[in-house]
Write an enzyme that holds these catalytic residues in place. Structure first.
Site, mmCIF file in Angstrom:
data_model
loop_
_atom_site.group_PDB
_atom_site.id
_atom_site.type_symbol
_atom_site.label_atom_id
_atom_site.label_comp_id
_atom_site.label_asym_id
_atom_site.label_seq_id
_atom_site.Cartn_x
_atom_site.Cartn_y
_atom_site.Cartn_z
ATOM 1 N N GLY A 1 -5.736 29.211 70.062
ATOM 2 C CA GLY A 1 -5.906 30.235 69.030
ATOM 3 C C GLY A 1 -4.576 30.710 68.485
ATOM 4 O O GLY A 1 -3.791 31.333 69.205
ATOM 5 N N VAL A 2 -4.321 30.410 67.206
ATOM 6 C CA VAL A 2 -3.056 30.846 66.597
ATOM 7 C C VAL A 2 -3.335 31.855 65.482
ATOM 8 O O VAL A 2 -2.937 31.674 64.345
ATOM 9 C CB VAL A 2 -2.204 29.647 66.108
ATOM 10 C CG1 VAL A 2 -1.698 28.850 67.299
ATOM 11 C CG2 VAL A 2 -2.981 28.728 65.162
ATOM 12 N N GLY A 3 -4.041 32.916 65.839
ATOM 13 C CA GLY A 3 -4.379 33.981 64.897
ATOM 14 C C GLY A 3 -3.362 35.105 64.980
ATOM 15 O O GLY A 3 -2.158 34.874 65.157
ATOM 16 N N ASN A 4 -3.866 36.334 64.886
ATOM 17 C CA ASN A 4 -2.984 37.511 64.825
ATOM 18 C C ASN A 4 -2.104 37.669 66.057
ATOM 19 O O ASN A 4 -0.976 38.140 65.949
ATOM 20 C CB ASN A 4 -3.826 38.778 64.654
ATOM 21 C CG ASN A 4 -4.417 38.864 63.278
ATOM 22 O OD1 ASN A 4 -3.763 38.521 62.296
ATOM 23 N ND2 ASN A 4 -5.653 39.293 63.189
ATOM 24 N N VAL A 5 -2.618 37.303 67.229
ATOM 25 C CA VAL A 5 -1.812 37.400 68.449
ATOM 26 C C VAL A 5 -1.108 36.074 68.733
ATOM 27 O O VAL A 5 0.065 36.047 69.111
ATOM 28 C CB VAL A 5 -2.685 37.795 69.672
ATOM 29 C CG1 VAL A 5 -1.844 37.816 70.940
ATOM 30 C CG2 VAL A 5 -3.329 39.159 69.461
ATOM 31 N N LYS B 1 -16.997 53.015 76.226
ATOM 32 C CA LYS B 1 -17.208 52.019 75.175
ATOM 33 C C LYS B 1 -18.331 52.487 74.276
ATOM 34 O O LYS B 1 -19.295 53.101 74.745
ATOM 35 C CB LYS B 1 -17.617 50.687 75.828
ATOM 36 C CG LYS B 1 -17.404 49.500 74.953
ATOM 37 C CD LYS B 1 -15.960 49.059 74.975
ATOM 38 C CE LYS B 1 -15.710 47.936 74.002
ATOM 39 N NZ LYS B 1 -14.298 47.529 73.992
HETATM 40 P P1 NAD Z 1 -7.768 36.444 65.562
HETATM 41 O O1 NAD Z 1 -9.165 36.378 65.098
HETATM 42 O O2 NAD Z 1 -6.694 36.831 64.609
HETATM 43 O O3 NAD Z 1 -7.335 35.021 66.182
HETATM 44 C C1 NAD Z 1 -8.171 34.260 66.993
HETATM 45 C C2 NAD Z 1 -7.955 32.814 66.591
HETATM 46 O O4 NAD Z 1 -8.674 31.987 67.480
HETATM 47 C C3 NAD Z 1 -8.443 32.520 65.184
HETATM 48 O O5 NAD Z 1 -7.416 31.888 64.454
HETATM 49 C C4 NAD Z 1 -9.624 31.582 65.416
HETATM 50 O O6 NAD Z 1 -9.797 30.626 64.385
HETATM 51 C C5 NAD Z 1 -9.229 30.932 66.729
HETATM 52 N N1 NAD Z 1 -10.312 30.304 67.482
HETATM 53 C C6 NAD Z 1 -11.598 30.699 67.629
HETATM 54 N N2 NAD Z 1 -12.246 29.830 68.437
HETATM 55 C C7 NAD Z 1 -11.359 28.898 68.805
HETATM 56 C C8 NAD Z 1 -11.425 27.742 69.618
HETATM 57 N N3 NAD Z 1 -12.558 27.362 70.219
HETATM 58 N N4 NAD Z 1 -10.309 27.004 69.797
HETATM 59 C C9 NAD Z 1 -9.146 27.364 69.196
HETATM 60 N N5 NAD Z 1 -9.038 28.439 68.391
HETATM 61 C C10 NAD Z 1 -10.119 29.191 68.216
HETATM 62 O O7 NAD Z 1 -7.785 37.391 66.835
HETATM 63 P P2 NAD Z 1 -6.521 38.038 67.546
HETATM 64 O O8 NAD Z 1 -6.329 39.420 67.042
HETATM 65 O O9 NAD Z 1 -5.402 37.075 67.505
HETATM 66 O O10 NAD Z 1 -7.060 38.195 69.035
HETATM 67 C C11 NAD Z 1 -7.165 37.061 69.885
HETATM 68 C C12 NAD Z 1 -7.893 37.475 71.157
HETATM 69 O O11 NAD Z 1 -7.162 38.522 71.817
HETATM 70 C C13 NAD Z 1 -9.294 38.047 70.940
HETATM 71 O O12 NAD Z 1 -10.095 37.690 72.041
HETATM 72 C C14 NAD Z 1 -9.061 39.559 70.941
HETATM 73 O O13 NAD Z 1 -10.236 40.250 71.336
HETATM 74 C C15 NAD Z 1 -7.983 39.681 71.990
HETATM 75 N N6 NAD Z 1 -7.155 40.880 71.859
HETATM 76 C C16 NAD Z 1 -6.474 41.103 70.707
HETATM 77 C C17 NAD Z 1 -5.684 42.237 70.575
HETATM 78 C C18 NAD Z 1 -4.905 42.480 69.331
HETATM 79 O O14 NAD Z 1 -4.010 43.335 69.361
HETATM 80 N N7 NAD Z 1 -5.182 41.791 68.233
HETATM 81 C C19 NAD Z 1 -5.587 43.168 71.639
HETATM 82 C C20 NAD Z 1 -6.285 42.920 72.821
HETATM 83 C C21 NAD Z 1 -7.071 41.754 72.909
#
Ligand code: NAD
Length: 436
Positions: A231-235, A127
């Site tokens: 959390g309804v973001g990218n994942v 890391k």
């Molecule tokens: P993102 O930032 O696109 O989505 C996260 C969402 O969570 C956001 O919409 C945010 O507003 C919401 N959020 C934050 N706090 C919250 C709460 N208390 N209650 C409800 N919603 C809340 O991130 P992502 O890319 O979707 O990743 C989500 C998680 O998965 C992160 O922890 C990331 O480290 C992990 N992750 C992501 C990937 C990837 O490919 N993107 C890979 C491995 C791990």
């Protein structure tokens, strides 16, 4: 001298300047069980790291530099390189003390060893951390360009024992700056031949983990099940898409971003979705009566405050470091009869997507897709079934079972290169890399 760990990163940089130290390392001698510093003035830190049984796990090498133009502390934490070069992203984050910076790096590097080994990747674990200096505007493109280019020079100086990637606080532009100074990075932008956004495969990986957990429990398929998603973001959004395609009965979701909740409602109009906007500290979604809870927002949400209220049979989501305290909370979930599928087992597609990008790019890449099919013995599905079955057989928590499997796999040597990372580290020490 023991106070060095209590110093702020800024005060520690002043100390290093006085000692005329710009680069330094701590390297582990496994036969003597000693952690040896490049500089005698820093040996007390090595002793304290060695005594930290919780976070230090025979990490092969810890490397550091202070940047020239905008002084910051930068680190590369190499945990284990039997399976290949240490791989894991670089975090750009503030730390109150040198001690908390070191602890985080040690913990995260070991986590990457486990994630990469469980994924069957021929990579070790490591890391990077760049400590944010509060005196700099870290949004200023000139500051970022300088910091990440100097990090690239640092990577080159380390001769490839560590290969970096994107992580919390860094983005593709930052990685492209690193790439200007070193070949030892992944996650560069697609325009430069990189692998692009991994969120969609990450979501499908989480679905595979859910399917494996249901199979293990004898609960059938996802069809008709109720899933709660934080959390309804990218994942989160592609996850919901896959869940509806699998015929789930209902999805209940929250997000702190009204915009994301609205786009989610629009995207899945007509589907059995209940989505609501919540305040930042509102974790009521965790108390939903459901079959599966999928944390896809932030870490540390599974803790003594939240665990007693959880009513899901299974927890399986993408968020990194969901357990506030790995051992304690894993055990508490186990005692509550909840199947916790470790995050580092199912969210591997982030690293899988970028790990082998130097080997070229194929649309619908079979090398990546094998992680998502159900037959390959190292696929997310198969490894989840294996880890949960081993846990049942040995009376272990799923977290302990996953760590046991991962620790064994992480000691396998790379089939062609052997334990070359250790040889690189030995050469760095012999050649006094820190003087260059
Ligand atoms: P993102 O930032 O696109 O989505 C996260 C969402 O969570 C956001 O919409 C945010 O507003 C919401 N959020 C934050 N706090 C919250 C709460 N208390 N209650 C409800 N919603 C809340 O991130 P992502 O890319 O979707 O990743 C989500 C998680 O998965 C992160 O922890 C990331 O480290 C992990 N992750 C992501 C990937 C990837 O490919 N993107 C890979 C491995 C791990």
């Amino acid at each position: 001298m023991s106070n060095l760990l209590h110093l702020s990163p800024g005060d520690f940089i002043d100390f290093l300047k006085k000692e005329e130290i710009q680069r330094f390392h701590f390297v582990y001698d496994e036969s003597a069980r000693k952690l040896i510093s490049s500089h005698s003035a820093l040996q007390p830190i090595a002793e304290q790291i060695l005594a930290n049984k919780r976070d230090f796990d025979a990490h092969e090498g810890l490397f550091f530099q202070v940047t020239h133009e905008y002084p910051t502390l930068q680190g590369a934490f190499v945990h284990r390189t039997n399976r290949g070069q240490a791989a894991g992203g670089t975090r750009f984050w503030p730390y109150a003390t040198v001690g908390s910076f070191l602890e985080d790096g040690l913990r995260l590097a070991r986590g990457m060893t486990y994630k990469n080994a469980l994924a069957g990747l021929w990579w070790g674990g490591g890391k990077g951390i760049i400590v944010r200096n509060p005196q700099h505007d870290h949004f200023d493109p000139a500051v970022r360009q300088s910091l990440f280019r100097e990090y690239g020079e640092f990577m080159s100086a380390l001769r490839g024992c560590y290969v970096t990637a994107e992580d919390v606080g860094t983005n593709t532009d930052d990685i492209d700056q690193i790439f200007k100074k070193t070949r030892f990075t992944t996650c560069i932008s697609p325009a430069l031949g990189g692998s692009g956004n991994p969120s969609v495969p990450t979501a499908l990986g989480v679905v595979r983990g859910m399917e494996a957990a249901l199979h293990f429990l004898g609960e059938g398929t996802l069809a008709g099940k109720t899933i709660a998603v934080q959390g309804v973001g990218n994942v989160g959004q592609p996850l919901i898409q896959y869940l509806f395609e699998s015929g789930v009965g209902k999805v209940i979701a929250t997000d702190i971003s009204e915009r994301n909740v609205e786009s989610c409602k629009k995207r899945f109009a007509g589907k059995p979705l209940e989505a609501r906007t919540v305040a930042k500290d509102d974790h009521s979604i965790l108390n939903t009566a459901c079959d599966i809870l999928a944390p896809c927002a932030t870490g540390a949400i599974l803790n003594p405050t939240t665990i007693p209220g959880i009513r899901a049979k299974v927890i399986c989501g993408a968020a990194n470091n969901q357990l506030e305290d790995g051992e304690r909370d894993d055990r508490a979930l186990f005692d509550h009869g909840i199947i916790y599928v470790p995050d580092f087992l199912v969210n591997r597609m982030g690293i899988v997507n970028c790990a082998n990008e130097q080997y070229g790019y194929i649309a619908n890449d079979p090398l990546k897709n094998q992680h998502l099919n159900k037959d390959w013995d190292k696929s997310i599905y198969q490894m989840t079934v294996h880890v949960l079955s081993l846990a049942k057989e040995k009376g272990l928590t799923p977290g302990a079972s996953a760590q046991k499997v991962a620790a064994e796999l992480s000691r396998e040597n790379h089939p062609i290169l052997g334990h070359r990372g250790q040889q690189i580290i030995d050469s760095l020490v012999a050649d006094h890399w820190y003087e260059q």
